[in-house]
Design a protein around this motif. Structure first.
Motif, PDB file in Angstrom:
ATOM      1  N   ASP A  23       0.827  -1.204   0.000  1.00 15.86           N
ATOM      2  CA  ASP A  23       0.000   0.000   0.000  1.00 15.86           C
ATOM      3  C   ASP A  23       0.865   1.258   0.000  1.00 15.86           C
ATOM      4  OD1 ASP A  23      -2.686   1.331   0.368  1.00 15.86           O
ATOM      5  OD2 ASP A  23      -1.698   2.029   2.197  1.00 15.86           O
ATOM      6  N   THR A  24       1.909   1.260   0.830  1.00  8.27           N
ATOM      7  CA  THR A  24       2.783   2.428   0.932  1.00  8.27           C
ATOM      8  C   THR A  24       3.537   2.676  -0.366  1.00  8.27           C
ATOM      9  OG1 THR A  24       3.084   2.071   3.308  1.00  8.27           O
ATOM     10  CG2 THR A  24       4.712   3.455   2.185  1.00  8.27           C
ATOM     11  N   LEU A  25       4.104   1.627  -0.928  1.00  3.65           N
ATOM     12  CA  LEU A  25       4.908   1.774  -2.138  1.00  3.65           C
ATOM     13  C   LEU A  25       4.061   2.151  -3.347  1.00  3.65           C
ATOM     14  CD1 LEU A  25       7.389  -1.202  -1.661  1.00  3.65           C
ATOM     15  CD2 LEU A  25       7.875   1.232  -1.405  1.00  3.65           C
ATOM     16  N   GLU A  26       2.872   1.577  -3.459  1.00  5.60           N
ATOM     17  CA  GLU A  26       1.992   1.940  -4.575  1.00  5.60           C
ATOM     18  C   GLU A  26       1.520   3.374  -4.447  1.00  5.60           C
ATOM     19  OE1 GLU A  26       0.254  -2.456  -5.850  1.00  5.60           O
ATOM     20  OE2 GLU A  26      -0.989  -1.123  -4.613  1.00  5.60           O
ATOM     21  N   THR A  27       1.299   3.821  -3.214  1.00  3.11           N
ATOM     22  CA  THR A  27       0.928   5.218  -2.990  1.00  3.11           C
ATOM     23  C   THR A  27       2.053   6.151  -3.427  1.00  3.11           C
ATOM     24  OG1 THR A  27      -0.501   4.647  -1.112  1.00  3.11           O
ATOM     25  CG2 THR A  27       0.268   6.923  -1.238  1.00  3.11           C
ATOM     26  N   GLU A  28       3.298   5.700  -3.265  1.00  5.37           N
ATOM     27  CA  GLU A  28       4.458   6.493  -3.676  1.00  5.37           C
ATOM     28  C   GLU A  28       4.702   6.433  -5.185  1.00  5.37           C
ATOM     29  OE1 GLU A  28       6.771   8.407  -1.846  1.00  5.37           O
ATOM     30  OE2 GLU A  28       5.201   8.309  -0.319  1.00  5.37           O
ATOM     31  N   GLY A  29       3.926   5.614  -5.878  1.00  8.72           N
ATOM     32  CA  GLY A  29       4.034   5.564  -7.336  1.00  8.72           C
ATOM     33  C   GLY A  29       4.860   4.418  -7.897  1.00  8.72           C
ATOM     34  N   GLY A 109      10.638   1.520  10.699  1.00  5.45           N
ATOM     35  CA  GLY A 109       9.756   2.608  10.307  1.00  5.45           C
ATOM     36  C   GLY A 109       9.611   2.678   8.801  1.00  5.45           C
ATOM     37  N   VAL A 110       8.391   2.862   8.328  1.00  9.61           N
ATOM     38  CA  VAL A 110       8.130   2.919   6.891  1.00  9.61           C
ATOM     39  C   VAL A 110       8.839   4.105   6.251  1.00  9.61           C
ATOM     40  CG1 VAL A 110       6.343   3.240   5.150  1.00  9.61           C
ATOM     41  CG2 VAL A 110       5.926   1.716   7.064  1.00  9.61           C
ATOM     42  N   LYS A 111       8.894   5.230   6.968  1.00 12.48           N
ATOM     43  CA  LYS A 111       9.554   6.408   6.409  1.00 12.48           C
ATOM     44  C   LYS A 111      11.038   6.157   6.180  1.00 12.48           C
ATOM     45  CE  LYS A 111       6.409   9.970   8.159  1.00 12.48           C
ATOM     46  NZ  LYS A 111       6.285  11.202   8.996  1.00 12.48           N
ATOM     47  N   GLU A 112      11.671   5.464   7.116  1.00 12.90           N
ATOM     48  CA  GLU A 112      13.090   5.155   6.935  1.00 12.90           C
ATOM     49  C   GLU A 112      13.282   4.205   5.763  1.00 12.90           C
ATOM     50  OE1 GLU A 112      17.000   3.311   9.236  1.00 12.90           O
ATOM     51  OE2 GLU A 112      15.066   3.350  10.271  1.00 12.90           O
ATOM     52  N   LEU A 113      12.409   3.217   5.643  1.00  6.90           N
ATOM     53  CA  LEU A 113      12.507   2.291   4.522  1.00  6.90           C
ATOM     54  C   LEU A 113      12.363   3.035   3.196  1.00  6.90           C
ATOM     55  CD1 LEU A 113      12.695  -0.551   3.351  1.00  6.90           C
ATOM     56  CD2 LEU A 113      10.208  -0.735   3.593  1.00  6.90           C
ATOM     57  N   LEU A 114      11.390   3.935   3.110  1.00  6.72           N
ATOM     58  CA  LEU A 114      11.199   4.707   1.882  1.00  6.72           C
ATOM     59  C   LEU A 114      12.445   5.525   1.546  1.00  6.72           C
ATOM     60  CD1 LEU A 114       7.531   6.026   2.185  1.00  6.72           C
ATOM     61  CD2 LEU A 114       8.425   4.410   0.486  1.00  6.72           C
ATOM     62  N   ALA A 115      13.055   6.103   2.569  1.00  9.51           N
ATOM     63  CA  ALA A 115      14.259   6.902   2.353  1.00  9.51           C
ATOM     64  C   ALA A 115      15.381   6.032   1.794  1.00  9.51           C
ATOM     65  CB  ALA A 115      14.696   7.566   3.655  1.00  9.51           C
ATOM     66  N   ARG A 116      15.508   4.838   2.323  1.00 13.11           N
ATOM     67  CA  ARG A 116      16.565   3.944   1.857  1.00 13.11           C
ATOM     68  C   ARG A 116      16.285   3.457   0.436  1.00 13.11           C
ATOM     69  NH1 ARG A 116      19.219   0.447   6.709  1.00 13.11           N
ATOM     70  NH2 ARG A 116      19.115   2.024   8.342  1.00 13.11           N
ATOM     71  N   ILE A 117      15.025   3.164   0.143  1.00 14.25           N
ATOM     72  CA  ILE A 117      14.657   2.749  -1.213  1.00 14.25           C
ATOM     73  C   ILE A 117      14.998   3.849  -2.213  1.00 14.25           C
ATOM     74  CG2 ILE A 117      12.695   2.313  -2.729  1.00 14.25           C
ATOM     75  CD1 ILE A 117      11.408   0.770  -0.401  1.00 14.25           C
ATOM     76  N   LYS A 118      14.611   5.069  -1.883  1.00 15.49           N
ATOM     77  CA  LYS A 118      14.873   6.191  -2.789  1.00 15.49           C
ATOM     78  C   LYS A 118      16.366   6.426  -2.965  1.00 15.49           C
ATOM     79  CE  LYS A 118      10.487   8.526  -1.853  1.00 15.49           C
ATOM     80  NZ  LYS A 118       9.809   9.705  -1.232  1.00 15.49           N
ATOM     81  N   ARG A 190      24.954   7.048   1.668  1.00 12.78           N
ATOM     82  CA  ARG A 190      24.071   8.211   1.611  1.00 12.78           C
ATOM     83  C   ARG A 190      23.210   8.432   2.846  1.00 12.78           C
ATOM     84  NH1 ARG A 190      24.924  12.157  -2.375  1.00 12.78           N
ATOM     85  NH2 ARG A 190      26.002  11.103  -4.069  1.00 12.78           N
ATOM     86  N   TYR A 191      23.463   7.716   3.873  1.00 15.76           N
ATOM     87  CA  TYR A 191      22.787   7.961   5.140  1.00 15.76           C
ATOM     88  C   TYR A 191      23.620   7.311   6.218  1.00 15.76           C
ATOM     89  CZ  TYR A 191      21.115   3.417   3.639  1.00 15.76           C
ATOM     90  OH  TYR A 191      21.047   2.146   3.140  1.00 15.76           O
ATOM     91  N   GLU A 192      23.333   7.634   7.447  1.00 13.32           N
ATOM     92  CA  GLU A 192      24.129   7.126   8.558  1.00 13.32           C
ATOM     93  C   GLU A 192      23.551   5.829   9.081  1.00 13.32           C
ATOM     94  OE1 GLU A 192      25.697   8.500  12.969  1.00 13.32           O
ATOM     95  OE2 GLU A 192      24.769   9.942  11.616  1.00 13.32           O
ATOM     96  N   TYR A 193      24.337   4.787   9.086  1.00 17.51           N
ATOM     97  CA  TYR A 193      23.883   3.503   9.603  1.00 17.51           C
ATOM     98  C   TYR A 193      23.699   3.575  11.122  1.00 17.51           C
ATOM     99  CZ  TYR A 193      24.023   0.146   5.779  1.00 17.51           C
ATOM    100  OH  TYR A 193      23.740  -0.575   4.666  1.00 17.51           O
ATOM    101  N   SER A 194      22.750   2.796  11.614  1.00 19.41           N
ATOM    102  CA  SER A 194      22.544   2.717  13.056  1.00 19.41           C
ATOM    103  C   SER A 194      23.555   1.761  13.688  1.00 19.41           C
ATOM    104  CB  SER A 194      21.118   2.231  13.356  1.00 19.41           C
ATOM    105  OG  SER A 194      20.892   0.963  12.763  1.00 19.41           O
ATOM    106  N   THR A 195      24.217   0.959  12.841  1.00 21.87           N
ATOM    107  CA  THR A 195      25.232   0.043  13.343  1.00 21.87           C
ATOM    108  C   THR A 195      26.597   0.710  13.271  1.00 21.87           C
ATOM    109  OG1 THR A 195      25.499  -0.903  11.143  1.00 21.87           O
ATOM    110  CG2 THR A 195      23.923  -1.968  12.608  1.00 21.87           C
ATOM    111  N   ASN A 196      27.641  -0.045  13.607  1.00 16.41           N
ATOM    112  CA  ASN A 196      28.979   0.535  13.571  1.00 16.41           C
ATOM    113  C   ASN A 196      29.581   0.421  12.177  1.00 16.41           C
ATOM    114  OD1 ASN A 196      30.020  -2.121  13.285  1.00 16.41           O
ATOM    115  ND2 ASN A 196      30.039  -2.383  15.492  1.00 16.41           N
ATOM    116  N   THR A 197      30.813   0.858  12.040  1.00 16.17           N
ATOM    117  CA  THR A 197      31.449   0.916  10.726  1.00 16.17           C
ATOM    118  C   THR A 197      31.920  -0.447  10.229  1.00 16.17           C
ATOM    119  OG1 THR A 197      33.504   1.526  11.865  1.00 16.17           O
ATOM    120  CG2 THR A 197      32.183   3.315  10.934  1.00 16.17           C
ATOM    121  N   ARG A 198      31.543  -1.510  10.916  1.00 19.87           N
ATOM    122  CA  ARG A 198      31.828  -2.862  10.445  1.00 19.87           C
ATOM    123  C   ARG A 198      31.233  -3.077   9.051  1.00 19.87           C
ATOM    124  NH1 ARG A 198      35.005  -7.096   9.776  1.00 19.87           N
ATOM    125  NH2 ARG A 198      33.892  -9.078   9.754  1.00 19.87           N
TER     126      ARG A 198
END
Length: 234
Positions: A23-29, A109-118, A190-198
């Motif tokens: 539903d979320t992804l189809e709404t985003e086009g 979070g769906v918003k974070e997933l969308l950001a990563r997809i984009k 392109r974004y900061e990981y929540s994990t370490n630099t491993r």
């Protein structure tokens, strides 16, 4: 979407999550295809030829790890984001090692997933349009970034993932200069990981094994202890 519609394949068997994602992804086009059985995923990839895949690890019929590995063996280079309820680093590293580009641990979070997809689609699109067309040479090793392939003088060939192509391109842009892990996270991921630099270390190690004749004694992609990495180019 302003550009041509991007196709996303979701391989997930949890009904409530499937509903939310679709539903979320189809709404985003996005054009979305849902597969709920692991053993049908490869057929879907061949039929749909997606721009990105969301891939659960625990699936009936075939695991996400096996799907990811087979997708890469078939030389598909579209980004793969793995979805997993596991939160141990070793599970995440395993996914990255077999060709996944990213991972998200449930619940997310769906918003974070969308950001990563984009972000993944933007980077993949940029390199497909603007990526180098000439062969890069490191000593006797040839790296074709357009074809996502490494050819060694002994005839051994290695395929490069989308992330590895991006990583090489950035390293080349900063050739002969120290690059910190945080720099790589910011400019390649392109974004900061929540994990370490491993995460960075895993990708560098895997890439080094492909582009160096002697990975244990690297000539080009070297580690600068306490700093990060550097690509030495003559």
């Amino acid at each position: 979407m302003s550009e041509e519609t991007k196709k996303i394949v979701i391989v997930e068997d949890e009904p409530s999550l499937v509903f939310t994602l679709q539903d979320t992804l189809e709404t985003e086009g996005y054009e979305v295809t849902v597969i709920q059985e692991g053993d049908k995923a490869i057929e879907a990839v061949k039929n749909v030829e997606p721009d990105l895949m969301l891939l659960d690890i625990m699936l009936p019929g075939m695991s996400g790890y096996d799907i990811c590995k087979e997708v890469r063996e078939l030389k598909y280079t579209f980004p793969i984001i793995m979805l997993t309820a596991r939160d141990q680093e070793i599970d995440k590293v395993a996914g990255l090692n077999i060709g996944a580009d990213d991972y998200m641990t449930k619940p997310f979070g769906v918003k974070e997933l969308l950001a990563r997809i984009k972000a993944r689609l933007r980077r993949a699109n940029a390199y497909s349009k603007e990526g180098p067309t000439e062969m890069l040479k490191l000593g006797d090793v040839k790296i074709d970034l357009k074809e996502s392939k490494v050819v060694k003088p002994n005839g051994v060939e290695h395929d490069l993932s989308t992330r590895e192509v991006e990583l090489i391109q950035y390293l080349v842009s900063k050739a002969n200069k120290p690059i910190s892990r945080d720099d790589l996270l910011e400019n390649v991921w392109r974004y900061e990981y929540s994990t370490n630099t491993r995460t960075v270390d895993v990708h560098i190690s895997k890439l080094r094994a492909k582009i160096e004749m002697q990975p244990d004694d690297p000539r080009f992609l070297v580690t600068l202890h306490g700093v990060g990495y550097m690509l030495r180019v003559n």
